[in-house]
Design an enzyme around this catalytic site. Structure first.
Site, PDB file in Angstrom:
ATOM      1  N   GLY A 182       0.788  -1.222   0.000  1.00  0.00           N
ATOM      2  CA  GLY A 182       0.000   0.000   0.000  1.00  0.00           C
ATOM      3  C   GLY A 182       0.822   1.274   0.000  1.00  0.00           C
ATOM      4  O   GLY A 182       0.289   2.348  -0.289  1.00  0.00           O
ATOM      5  N   ASP A 183       2.104   1.179   0.323  1.00  0.00           N
ATOM      6  CA  ASP A 183       3.017   2.330   0.257  1.00  0.00           C
ATOM      7  C   ASP A 183       4.431   1.779   0.133  1.00  0.00           C
ATOM      8  O   ASP A 183       5.236   1.884   1.053  1.00  0.00           O
ATOM      9  CB  ASP A 183       2.879   3.209   1.494  1.00  0.00           C
TER      10      ASP A 183
END
Length: 257
Positions: A182-183
């Site tokens: 997600g990041d």
């Protein structure tokens, strides 16, 4: 969202001071939404101001789930008050992939990032993941009020949110569904003294998505952390051929969300 090491003095929030007690709170990271990360002994304290849009309670839930399958920080405490939220985790071995020693050795750093991301994707079970990071869920949160001046230089030529959204309207077919970090920017991979991935941090957006949602951002971040020429080595370490179409799509989606 841009983030980096603090440049100059940082005011320590009252909640962080209370959590630190007699131990010093050293600011080690900050982002453009006002979020701060402090090292307090063998703990890390993340703090986000109220109204920032960053949900540390959601990250705590994701960390607790992911910890059963991969090396991620152990949640020690999570809470909130009128000023903001905080998340306390135990420190992991290793250091961020953007420490000076790894910036001087980008070949080792990008190899660790690529292999580490592949290991994470292999370890987190798709069938058991309750979190979503799919294209539809992310498009629902597109920053429609943002304009080209807020975007990465790669996308400013598009000129308007309407044109950018038109390009995002039809996503490429999913290459491989995984539980995405997600990041997956370089700072969120930890590297041990042996030059290998030692774990991952910052899981606020973890969820099911095409693996290129992570790979597009991981390779992109090599540009501003190590300079040009390191995208292909990262993909080679991960074990995948370049995919320009999916890379371009997920970078634009990242920029607008």
């Amino acid at each position: 969202m841009l983030a980096n090491s603090p440049q100059g003095p940082v005011e320590v929030p009252e909640a962080v001071l209370a959590l630190a007690g007699r131990e010093p709170a050293e600011a080690v990271w900050q982002n453009e939404a006002g979020g701060l990360t402090f090292r307090v002994g063998e703990r890390f304290v993340k703090w986000t101001p109220a109204g920032s849009g960053l949900d540390l309670a959601a990250e705590a839930v994701r960390l607790r789930w992911a910890r059963a399958f991969a090396v991620v920080p152990r949640v020690l405490e999570q809470g909130a008050d009128t000023a903001g939220q905080w998340l306390v985790t135990a420190a992991l071995p290793g250091g961020m992939a953007v420490l000076d020693e790894w910036k001087r050795d980008p070949a080792t750093a990008v190899r660790a990032i690529g292999r580490g991301l592949r290991e994470l994707h292999e370890a987190l079970p798709v069938g058991e993941c309750p979190f979503d990071w799919s294209v539809p869920s992310r498009l629902a949160r597109v920053r429609t009020a943002s304009g080209p001046e807020d975007w990465h230089p790669d996308h400013r030529h598009l000129g308007s949110a309407e044109r950018a959204l038109a390009l995002l309207a039809e996503a490429p077919p999913v290459d491989r569904l995984v539980v995405c970090h997600g990041d997956a920017c370089a700072p969120n991979t930890l590297i041990g003294a042996d030059g290998r991935c030692a774990g991952h941090v910052d899981f606020g957006a973890l969820g099911l998505a095409d693996r290129w949602a992570d790979l597009a951002v991981a390779t992109w971040s090599t540009q501003w952390n190590y300079g040009p020429g390191w995208e292909l080595p990262l993909l080679e370490a991960y074990g995948v051929e370049p995919d320009p179409e999916r890379t371009a799509y997920y970078r634009l989606l990242w920029d607008l969300t």
